[in-house]
Every structure is written in C-alpha cells, then in structure tokens.
Design a protein around this motif. Structure first.
Motif, PDB file in Angstrom:
ATOM      1  N   ASN A  71       0.855  -1.179   0.000  1.00 39.11           N
ATOM      2  CA  ASN A  71       0.000   0.000   0.000  1.00 39.11           C
ATOM      3  C   ASN A  71       0.894   1.234   0.000  1.00 39.11           C
ATOM      4  O   ASN A  71       1.931   1.272   0.661  1.00 39.11           O
ATOM      5  N   GLY A  72       0.498   2.218  -0.810  1.00 46.06           N
ATOM      6  CA  GLY A  72       1.304   3.424  -0.973  1.00 46.06           C
ATOM      7  C   GLY A  72       2.204   3.336  -2.185  1.00 46.06           C
ATOM      8  O   GLY A  72       2.313   2.294  -2.841  1.00 46.06           O
ATOM      9  N   ARG A  88      -0.455   1.449  -4.898  1.00 49.91           N
ATOM     10  CA  ARG A  88      -1.896   1.206  -4.795  1.00 49.91           C
ATOM     11  C   ARG A  88      -2.338   1.469  -3.363  1.00 49.91           C
ATOM     12  O   ARG A  88      -1.519   1.564  -2.446  1.00 49.91           O
ATOM     13  N   GLU A  89      -3.656   1.550  -3.175  1.00 55.73           N
ATOM     14  CA  GLU A  89      -4.179   1.783  -1.835  1.00 55.73           C
ATOM     15  C   GLU A  89      -4.050   0.545  -0.965  1.00 55.73           C
ATOM     16  O   GLU A  89      -3.802   0.645   0.238  1.00 55.73           O
ATOM     17  N   SER A  90      -4.241  -0.626  -1.556  1.00 58.53           N
ATOM     18  CA  SER A  90      -4.097  -1.874  -0.820  1.00 58.53           C
ATOM     19  C   SER A  90      -3.972  -3.016  -1.809  1.00 58.53           C
ATOM     20  O   SER A  90      -4.237  -2.851  -3.012  1.00 58.53           O
ATOM     21  N   VAL A  91      -3.595  -4.185  -1.321  1.00 51.57           N
ATOM     22  CA  VAL A  91      -3.477  -5.354  -2.198  1.00 51.57           C
ATOM     23  C   VAL A  91      -4.844  -5.798  -2.703  1.00 51.57           C
ATOM     24  O   VAL A  91      -4.928  -6.567  -3.679  1.00 51.57           O
ATOM     25  N   GLY A  93      -7.089  -3.641  -3.797  1.00 48.05           N
ATOM     26  CA  GLY A  93      -7.626  -2.578  -4.620  1.00 48.05           C
ATOM     27  C   GLY A  93      -7.158  -2.545  -6.051  1.00 48.05           C
ATOM     28  O   GLY A  93      -7.778  -1.867  -6.878  1.00 48.05           O
ATOM     29  N   THR A  96      -0.353  -3.459  -9.056  1.00 55.91           N
ATOM     30  CA  THR A  96       0.624  -2.393  -8.850  1.00 55.91           C
ATOM     31  C   THR A  96       1.792  -2.513  -9.817  1.00 55.91           C
ATOM     32  O   THR A  96       2.068  -3.593 -10.353  1.00 55.91           O
ATOM     33  N   GLY A 115       4.142   4.170   3.409  1.00 55.72           N
ATOM     34  CA  GLY A 115       3.510   2.964   2.891  1.00 55.72           C
ATOM     35  C   GLY A 115       4.238   1.715   3.333  1.00 55.72           C
ATOM     36  O   GLY A 115       5.186   1.755   4.123  1.00 55.72           O
ATOM     37  N   ARG A 116       3.787   0.602   2.791  1.00 52.87           N
ATOM     38  CA  ARG A 116       4.367  -0.713   3.074  1.00 52.87           C
ATOM     39  C   ARG A 116       4.754  -1.353   1.755  1.00 52.87           C
ATOM     40  O   ARG A 116       3.967  -1.362   0.798  1.00 52.87           O
ATOM     41  N   GLU A 204      -2.269 -11.389   3.725  1.00 55.98           N
ATOM     42  CA  GLU A 204      -3.106 -10.305   4.221  1.00 55.98           C
ATOM     43  C   GLU A 204      -4.555 -10.749   4.024  1.00 55.98           C
ATOM     44  O   GLU A 204      -4.865 -11.434   3.041  1.00 55.98           O
ATOM     45  N   GLU A 206      -8.636  -9.450   4.127  1.00 53.46           N
ATOM     46  CA  GLU A 206      -9.490  -8.269   4.077  1.00 53.46           C
ATOM     47  C   GLU A 206     -10.204  -8.048   5.408  1.00 53.46           C
ATOM     48  O   GLU A 206     -10.692  -8.997   6.026  1.00 53.46           O
TER      49      GLU A 206
END
Length: 343
Positions: A71-72, A88-91, A93, A96, A115-116, A204, A206
């Motif tokens: 994310n980021g 990206r905002e998250s995996v 979303g 990337t 970010g990560r 990860e 959700e």
C-alpha cells in the motif's frame, strides 16, 4: 490470535515454519525472512514500513530483488536511475507497478506519503539490469472454478518477467474459497516433471479476517503445518504438500508467493498430491466464481482487453488484453503435473 498446530514426530519441534505477524520483525522491516533465517539457500522476503517522507537504503548483496508496493507509492533509485512507483491503496484494490533491483547494487527507497513495500528476493548468479515493471503489463489470470476459483497476478512469474532465480506472484481468493488446491509440491529435482523451489507465503486478509494454511509432509520428518493465519503472517515451505489456503466467508484472502531454488533453469514444475488431484477434473463443469476478477490491470480496466480463454478453459486477463500463454497453472500460479494439460 494466530495459532499453529504441528502433527507427527520430528516436525513438532519446528513451529518456526509459521511466523505470526511481528514475530520476525527487524528494524524497519515488519517481516524479514532471509535464507539464514529460513534454513535454506535462496528465497528472501522483507516487508518494509516507511513513515511519510521516510527513506530506506538496501544493499542488494548477492541477491536480486523486486520492490512491490503493498500500500502506498515510492521512488526507487538504483544504478543512477529513479523509478517512480505509483503503487496502490491496498493489495485488495488493484494491480501495482514494481521495480527490479540487480545484485551488487545499492538502492534507495523513498516514500513521500509513507507505505508498506514487499521486497521479494533470491540469491542469484547473473546481474540483470534494473528495470521498471508497469502495472498494465502484469498478466492477471483466473484459475480453478466454483469454490476453487482464485485470481493470480503473475507480475514475476517465470514466463512473464525476466529474473535470474526469483519467481513471485500474488494470489487473491474470494471469501469461502480454497486456493493452492489441490495440494502440490516442488521439493524434488525430476527433470521435466518437478523442480526444487523454496517458497514463502505472505498473507493479508481483508478487514482483519483470518484464514488457514496447510502444509503436509511429502517425506518422513518433512514440513507439517496447520496454521491460522492473519494479516502480516508468513509461512515458510522448504518442502511438503502445500495447500489448501482457505479464505474465510466474507473476507478476501491475499498471499504473496516468493520462490527460488538451485535448479539451472528458472521454472515452475510441480506435482499434485495423488489423493486430491482428481479435483481438477471437476473444474470444466463449474463456472468461475462470478466475483472474479476482483480487479483488472489498468489497461484492461480502461477497455483495451477483456477476459480470454486460457489453456485450462479459465478466463485469463493479461495486462495488454492478449490471450494468456497456453499453459496450465495451479492456484498459486504453478504448473501442475497432470495427465491432461490444463486440467
């Protein structure tokens, strides 16, 4: 709380195959798995956390690396070139972009907003050039059918992006489905049938959900894990039948697979568990889960491509809209050893 159970004699003393979130943290890394930590020879994974404006320097040493935003976004400077990763905002979303870092280099990773970032690595021999991996060029494939349906983002699969040793893909499994199924292994060198690959699963889930990961022994004293996994957990797989990976109802399960091995050829060659391989024969009679794809690469999402039939009859969505190679893959992107190609 994440838990792990082991079964059988010698393996009961090896709880470190499941690494709950935070248990393998090291400085700026929320997770750090190197060959020395894992007790093997090639595969590495680090999860780098950067505060807004943060900077991290990575000496690549004798390994090649891919910087993959979880994310980021970030900027990656290496060998005099800077790659701007939109991220990206998250995996959950979107696909990337990413950056490839060669061995024997010093890279600087900087993130204005924080970010990560996953750093997937493999010890290697060749020094390939640093490169940018655009999100629109990441092949997205749908594999399996029914409750075995899953999405695979093949950003660094063996046939989609050039590396020396490293193989890495992302898998997204809709809530209630099983992936990495049927169980399979890649722990023997059998030319043309199976290759030796050390594998890391990074999870990860959700909305803070949980999932389950099974690894069963393929040999006496082999890896034997039944783990409740949560976001930030990792499972190390040096050997054994791995799968299923089980997503909880109502929560998408994500995992990043990082693999490398000693073989002269960079390839996925796997063997399905003989007690479970029959499940592939049921897939042509069932539709792919209608929740898939969860998302498309940017170019495909803008209308340049639509799902096409891949070799096993499941939809495939390459980033450029072209049909996927006629190659069967299992739930984590690997090629199964079956009597019918694409089953």
């Amino acid at each position: 709380m994440s838990t792990q159970h082991t079964h059988g004699g010698p393996t009961a003393a090896r709880p470190d195959r499941h690494l709950p979130a935070g248990s393998a943290a090291d400085g700026p890394y929320a997770l750090r798995v190197d060959p020395e930590r894992a007790g093997w020879t090639h595969s590495s994974l680090r999860v780098l956390e950067l505060e807004p404006g943060g900077t991290h320097t990575l000496d690549t040493g004798d390994s090649e690396w891919i910087v993959l935003p979880l994310n980021g976004g970030c900027a990656v400077e290496v060998d005099g070139t800077t790659f701007e990763l939109l991220g990206r905002e998250s995996v959950f979303g979107g696909v990337t972009d990413f950056a490839y870092l060669p061995r024997s280099a010093r890279a600087q990773i900087t993130s204005g907003a924080g970010g990560r970032f996953a750093l997937a690595g493999a010890k290697c021999g060749r020094r390939l050039p640093a490169r940018y991996g655009p999100a629109p060029e990441v092949p997205v494939e749908l594999r399996g059918s029914g409750t075995c349906s899953r999405q695979v983002n093949n950003f660094a699969a063996a046939d989609s992006f050039d590396c020396d040793r490293l193989i890495a893909v992302e898998v997204l499994t809709p809530g209630g489905n099983w992936s990495s199924y049927p169980p399979h292994k890649h722990d023997e060198h059998r030319p043309g049938s199976e290759s030796v690959l050390e594998e890391i699963y990074y999870f990860e889930i959700e909305r803070d959900g949980l999932g389950y990961q099974r690894v069963s022994p393929s040999r006496d004293g082999g890896t034997d894990v039944l783990a409740e996994v949560r976001g930030g957990d990792a499972v190390l797989i040096p050997d054994g039948w791995h799968g299923p990976s089980i997503a909880p109802p109502g929560r998408t399960l994500y995992y990043l697979n990082v693999m490398a091995g000693p073989g002269a050829t960079r390839e996925w060659l796997i063997c399905d568990h003989p007690d479970h391989a029959w499940i592939r024969g049921t897939w042509p009679q069932e539709p792919v889960d209608p929740r898939l794809p969860l998302y498309l690469p940017p170019a495909a999402a803008s209308g340049s491509g639509s799902p096409a039939a891949s070799g096993n009859g499941s939809p495939a969505v390459p980033g450029d809209g072209s049909p996927a190679p006629d190659t069967a893959r299992d739930g984590d992107g690997e090629r199964p050893e079956t009597t019918e190609e694409g089953a």
